[in-house]
Design a protein around this motif. Structure first.
Motif, PDB file in Angstrom:
ATOM      1  N   GLN A  19      45.118  64.167 -17.146  1.00 47.55           N
ATOM      2  CA  GLN A  19      43.858  63.855 -17.818  1.00 47.55           C
ATOM      3  C   GLN A  19      43.433  62.405 -17.553  1.00 47.55           C
ATOM      4  O   GLN A  19      42.247  62.129 -17.325  1.00 47.55           O
ATOM      5  CB  GLN A  19      43.981  64.114 -19.324  1.00 47.55           C
ATOM      6  N   ALA A  20      44.384  61.488 -17.579  1.00 48.00           N
ATOM      7  CA  ALA A  20      44.065  60.094 -17.282  1.00 48.00           C
ATOM      8  C   ALA A  20      43.618  59.943 -15.827  1.00 48.00           C
ATOM      9  O   ALA A  20      42.686  59.190 -15.533  1.00 48.00           O
ATOM     10  CB  ALA A  20      45.276  59.206 -17.559  1.00 48.00           C
ATOM     11  N   ALA A  21      44.266  60.683 -14.933  1.00 48.02           N
ATOM     12  CA  ALA A  21      43.890  60.613 -13.519  1.00 48.02           C
ATOM     13  C   ALA A  21      42.498  61.181 -13.290  1.00 48.02           C
ATOM     14  O   ALA A  21      41.710  60.628 -12.510  1.00 48.02           O
ATOM     15  CB  ALA A  21      44.914  61.367 -12.679  1.00 48.02           C
ATOM     16  N   LEU A  22      42.167  62.274 -13.962  1.00 48.31           N
ATOM     17  CA  LEU A  22      40.831  62.857 -13.835  1.00 48.31           C
ATOM     18  C   LEU A  22      39.765  61.868 -14.280  1.00 48.31           C
ATOM     19  O   LEU A  22      38.719  61.717 -13.629  1.00 48.31           O
ATOM     20  CB  LEU A  22      40.737  64.134 -14.668  1.00 48.31           C
ATOM     21  N   ALA A  23      40.013  61.167 -15.379  1.00 45.29           N
ATOM     22  CA  ALA A  23      39.049  60.187 -15.874  1.00 45.29           C
ATOM     23  C   ALA A  23      38.929  59.002 -14.909  1.00 45.29           C
ATOM     24  O   ALA A  23      37.822  58.536 -14.614  1.00 45.29           O
ATOM     25  CB  ALA A  23      39.466  59.707 -17.262  1.00 45.29           C
ATOM     26  N   PHE A  24      40.062  58.531 -14.395  1.00 48.54           N
ATOM     27  CA  PHE A  24      40.070  57.376 -13.490  1.00 48.54           C
ATOM     28  C   PHE A  24      39.309  57.683 -12.201  1.00 48.54           C
ATOM     29  O   PHE A  24      38.395  56.947 -11.810  1.00 48.54           O
ATOM     30  CB  PHE A  24      41.522  56.990 -13.177  1.00 48.54           C
ATOM     31  N   TYR A  25      39.674  58.767 -11.525  1.00 42.90           N
ATOM     32  CA  TYR A  25      39.035  59.072 -10.250  1.00 42.90           C
ATOM     33  C   TYR A  25      37.594  59.554 -10.428  1.00 42.90           C
ATOM     34  O   TYR A  25      36.753  59.347  -9.553  1.00 42.90           O
ATOM     35  CB  TYR A  25      39.858  60.111  -9.487  1.00 42.90           C
ATOM     36  N   GLY A  26      37.318  60.177 -11.568  1.00 42.39           N
ATOM     37  CA  GLY A  26      35.945  60.562 -11.842  1.00 42.39           C
ATOM     38  C   GLY A  26      35.042  59.343 -11.882  1.00 42.39           C
ATOM     39  O   GLY A  26      33.907  59.370 -11.381  1.00 42.39           O
ATOM     40  N   GLU A  27      35.532  58.257 -12.462  1.00 43.08           N
ATOM     41  CA  GLU A  27      34.767  57.027 -12.545  1.00 43.08           C
ATOM     42  C   GLU A  27      34.733  56.293 -11.205  1.00 43.08           C
ATOM     43  O   GLU A  27      33.687  55.806 -10.771  1.00 43.08           O
ATOM     44  CB  GLU A  27      35.377  56.116 -13.622  1.00 43.08           C
ATOM     45  N   VAL A  28      35.870  56.211 -10.529  1.00 49.04           N
ATOM     46  CA  VAL A  28      35.965  55.435  -9.290  1.00 49.04           C
ATOM     47  C   VAL A  28      35.305  56.147  -8.108  1.00 49.04           C
ATOM     48  O   VAL A  28      34.531  55.543  -7.350  1.00 49.04           O
ATOM     49  CB  VAL A  28      37.445  55.131  -8.963  1.00 49.04           C
ATOM     50  N   VAL A  29      35.627  57.422  -7.925  1.00 49.74           N
ATOM     51  CA  VAL A  29      35.171  58.163  -6.749  1.00 49.74           C
ATOM     52  C   VAL A  29      33.953  59.030  -7.048  1.00 49.74           C
ATOM     53  O   VAL A  29      33.183  59.357  -6.149  1.00 49.74           O
ATOM     54  CB  VAL A  29      36.321  59.028  -6.170  1.00 49.74           C
TER      55      VAL A  29
END
Length: 265
Positions: A19-29
């Motif tokens: 879930q943290a990875a989804l939020a991070f990459y959703g914002e970055v990429v």
């Protein structure tokens, strides 16, 4: 549809905190994500999409892999017409079968391999007869470059060119870091057909690995989002041939990735 046999076409993050990875990459990429099989699954697999559609997935590190010490990691799948035959053929050529061919219900058949130098990649034959179209170069949110930090440069170069039919392009002099061999997964030799590059693993790298570059619109904006989201920029921004700028980074859980994009102005 594009023939993806012998080419990377699907990219997967195994992480300690999906879930943290989804939020991070959703914002970055800028990826959108959808749970495969529904959110109610105990450990859902989230399919991630760029501007041209699905390109990979994010999932929790499987328990058996975690018990073996697996850390968060990006892996790439290479298309195969026959996973069992390819696993044997590649093993006979110096690769190692890390996980024997097996089925993923509703998805296809896969195997986990290591090249002669020790970098991990995966084979996959999809269960659906429908293929995928490869995105155009620098399509936002998709992989635009593939980079191998090789544990055995000469053996790996011979392995990928002879066993997958990859073409060799220009060799770039990286000074103290050695040679950087451009390659084309389509078999071409001209610069515009290049898919990535390979080089000898630097001493600072803990192990041989494949690094995947995700295309973003603005490299400086994306770099700021990496830092704001708890990631770490390891290198860059650095300009590369063709006018793009790149950075290499780790996400908050420690998986290494890279970005490529333009600079405003």
């Amino acid at each position: 549809m594009t023939d993806l046999k012998g080419q990377f076409f699907w990219y997967e993050l195994m992480t300690s905190d999906p879930q943290a990875a989804l939020a991070f990459y959703g914002e970055v990429v800028g990826w959108s994500a959808q749970a495969f099989g529904g959110e109610r699954t105990e450990q859902p697999y989230h399919v991630i999409s760029g501007n041209a559609g699905p390109m990979g997935g994010i999932m929790a590190i499987p328990a058996e892999a975690k018990d073996c010490g697996m850390e968060p990691w990006w892996g790439g799948y290479i298309g195969s017409a026959d996973v069992d035959a390819d696993a044997k053929r590649l093993a006979d050529a110096g690769a190692k079968v890390q996980r024997a061919p097996d089925d993923i219900p509703g998805v296809g058949r896969f195997a986990v391999m290591a090249d002669p130098g020790g970098a991990t990649f995966l084979l996959l034959k999809g269960a659906s007869p429908e293929g995928m179209d490869a995105p155009s170069p620098m399509t936002m949110g998709h992989v635009c470059w593939h980079e191998l930090y090789s544990g055995d440069f000469e053996a790996d170069l011979a392995f990928y060119t002879s066993r997958f039919g990859w073409g060799k392009g220009e060799v770039m002099d990286m000074g103290e870091m050695g040679s950087y061999q451009l390659f084309s997964m389509s078999g071409g030799t001209d610069f515009n057909s290049m898919s990535g590059g390979m080089m000898k693993k630097p001493p600072v790298m803990p192990e041989p690995l494949w690094l995947f570059y995700f295309a973003v619109k603005d490299i400086d904006e994306a770099m700021s989002k990496v830092k704001a989201g708890g990631g770490t920029v390891l290198n860059g921004p650095m300009e590369v041939p063709g006018g793009a700028w790149i950075i290499q980074a780790t996400d908050p859980q420690g998986a290494m990735f890279a970005l490529a994009g333009k600079r405003a102005g």
